[in-house]
Design an enzyme around this catalytic site. Structure first.
Site, short mmCIF file in Angstrom:
data_model
loop_
_atom_site.label_atom_id
_atom_site.label_comp_id
_atom_site.label_asym_id
_atom_site.label_seq_id
_atom_site.Cartn_x
_atom_site.Cartn_y
_atom_site.Cartn_z
N HIS A 217 -12.01 -5.99 1.55
CA HIS A 217 -11.72 -4.69 2.17
C HIS A 217 -11.61 -3.62 1.58
CE1 HIS A 217 -7.07 -2.98 1.39
NE2 HIS A 217 -7.69 -1.91 2.20
N HIS B 71 -3.85 -14.32 0.44
CA HIS B 71 -2.20 -13.64 0.62
C HIS B 71 -1.61 -14.27 1.58
CE1 HIS B 71 -2.51 -9.17 -1.19
NE2 HIS B 71 -3.60 -8.91 0.09
N TYR C 226 -2.05 -8.44 10.33
CA TYR C 226 -3.15 -7.55 8.82
C TYR C 226 -3.92 -7.35 9.37
CZ TYR C 226 -5.12 -8.79 4.75
OH TYR C 226 -5.43 -9.29 3.00
N HIS D 95 -12.06 -9.17 -6.43
CA HIS D 95 -11.58 -7.93 -5.75
C HIS D 95 -10.71 -6.90 -6.70
CE1 HIS D 95 -9.92 -4.81 -3.04
NE2 HIS D 95 -9.11 -5.50 -2.55
N ASP E 196 -9.28 -11.19 0.69
CA ASP E 196 -8.63 -10.30 1.33
C ASP E 196 -8.02 -10.78 2.59
OD1 ASP E 196 -6.24 -8.71 -0.03
OD2 ASP E 196 -7.65 -6.84 -0.11
N HIS F 30 1.24 -1.45 -0.46
CA HIS F 30 0.44 0.21 -0.49
C HIS F 30 0.87 0.93 -0.33
CE1 HIS F 30 -3.34 -1.65 1.50
NE2 HIS F 30 -3.79 -1.99 0.51
N GLU G 5 -8.67 -4.26 -6.49
CA GLU G 5 -7.77 -3.79 -5.76
C GLU G 5 -5.83 -4.09 -6.43
OE1 GLU G 5 -6.82 -3.60 -1.92
OE2 GLU G 5 -5.20 -1.73 -1.77
FE1 FEO Z 1 -7.27 -5.03 -0.63
FE2 FEO Z 1 -4.92 -7.42 -0.71
O1 FEO Z 1 -6.05 -6.08 -1.58
#
Ligand code: FEO
Length: 397
Positions: free
Chosen positions: A145, A225, A192, A79, A164, A23, A81
């Site tokens: 997320h 992840h 996290y 997602h 996520d 990020h 992102e």
């Molecule tokens: Fe909200 Fe792993 O991205």
């Protein structure tokens, strides 16, 4: 490289051993991360998510070794992102008409990121997509997320693809939860949660209850992840329920910065007083100028109470202290006590500034705080010790 997860389900992601900031500069990843993409080869073939943009070409090249790209029937984009969708433009260059299944908010995000009018198919919670003998069931998961996030579930194999949620920034050659160091794994999981998901805790509880209400058997959770939860996947679900419920351990954390050591001396004396007040409480001290902010936030997340210390500078507070308070503002921690302390030379505004901010952030501010003029003398040191003792007695009992 691919890894077989179960039957016709394969991991086809990227292990990013080098990643140390995520990020932008906002999240530290001491143990790297992974971007998990999954390939399901049933009668129909579905690809779930991709990887971060810098690995686009590598990802598509690996994928093409695994399957003829033209044979991918569906792309599931849980997602938008770009750590999960970043390789889409490269992939869509090869298979431009392949349908992409995502939420309505996903379409907005994809168009916002990539300015492409791909073959989007909007899903809603409960929608199903047949892969032949097995189906994917979709569940929208807004704010876990981003507004576009969703989960999907593969019937028969009983796999939840949670994106996520339930993930960790944790690179490992072993992609399964039962094969890695458990302390490392859970440290990364709680970090996290504390740093990314805390503001959405009410939604976490609601979403988990909603998914459980489907009464679907759960054998594996494939996150986007870190490792895949194949041994007792319900353990991370239970952890999320605990963490989302105003989580606290028996811990007090002292955060401070110091100019000429006076505020550090105060912090250490206060810590001694806390131990006197409650020998069983865990006390941790962090100099904010020298500590990773995400690690500090994780310790605040675990705490029943915090103390925040800064000397006064130009009628204000030190920038490292102001910075952590700004981060805490967005995280909306609940059910935690707090107080302020700090040295000063002539004006002494710091504790009032910190106390006011702590109240605004939702902390239960236990007292007016403690300040010491110049470097603490013996009398001040005794006051710090007593202040810590009273703080422990007032906030822990
Ligand atoms: Fe909200 Fe792993 O991205």
């Amino acid at each position: 490289m691919s890894i077989n997860i179960k039957n016709n389900v394969f991991w086809i992601g990227k292990i990013d051993w080098e990643l140390r900031k995520f990020h932008g500069d906002e999240y530290s990843t001491h143990r790297g991360s992974t971007y998990n993409s999954y390939l399901i080869k049933e009668d129909k073939t579905a690809l779930i998510d991709t990887v971060w943009a810098p690995f686009s070409k590598e990802f598509v090249s690996n994928l093409a070794k695994e399957i003829d790209l033209d044979k991918i029937d569906f792309i599931i984009a849980n997602h938008a992102e770009i750590d999960h969708s970043g390789a889409l433009p490269e992939l869509m260059r090869h298979i431009p008409d392949t349908p992409i299944y995502c939420t309505a908010n996903g379409v907005k995000s994809f168009k916002g990121h990539f300015h492409k009018d791909w073959n989007f198919n909007i899903i809603k919670t409960g929608d199903r997509l047949s892969l032949g003998k097995k189906e994917l069931i979709f569940v929208e998961a807004p704010m876990l997320h981003w507004p576009d996030s969703m989960f999907c579930y593969l019937t028969e194999d009983n796999i939840l693809f949670s994106n996520d949620a339930f993930g960790q920034h944790y690179a490992s050659e072993y992609m399964f939860n039962d094969l890695v160091d458990q302390a490392e794994l859970f440290n990364e999981c709680i970090k996290y949660y504390a740093n990314i998901l805390t503001p959405f805790s009410p939604l976490v509880i609601k979403k988990i209850k909603e998914v459980l209400a489907f009464n679907l058997p759960l054998d594996i959770i494939c996150t986007s992840h870190g490792v895949i939860w194949r041994e007792k996947p319900e353990q991370i679900v239970q952890k999320y329920m605990d963490w989302a419920d105003s989580y606290r351990e028996n811990q007090i954390t002292i955060l401070y910065d110091t100019m000429w050591d006076g505020t550090r001396v105060m912090a250490e004396q206060i810590a001694g007083g806390i131990k006197k007040g409650d020998p069983k409480v865990k006390v941790k001290l962090f100099n904010l100028a020298k500590t990773d902010k995400n690690d500090v936030i994780t310790e605040v997340f675990k705490s029943k109470a915090i103390l925040v210390g800064s000397p006064t500078i130009n009628k204000g507070i030190l920038v490292s202290v102001a910075g952590i308070l700004e981060v805490l503002k967005g995280l909306k921690f609940k059910n935690k006590s707090a107080s302020a302390f700090g040295c000063y030379g002539w004006s002494g505004e710091s504790i009032k500034i910190i106390s006011t901010m702590l109240k605004e952030l939702g902390f239960d501010v236990a007292d007016e705080g403690l300040k010491a003029m110049w470097n603490p003398d013996n009398k001040s040191i005794d006051s710090c010790f007593e202040f810590g003792k009273q703080f422990a007695l007032n906030t822990l009992h």
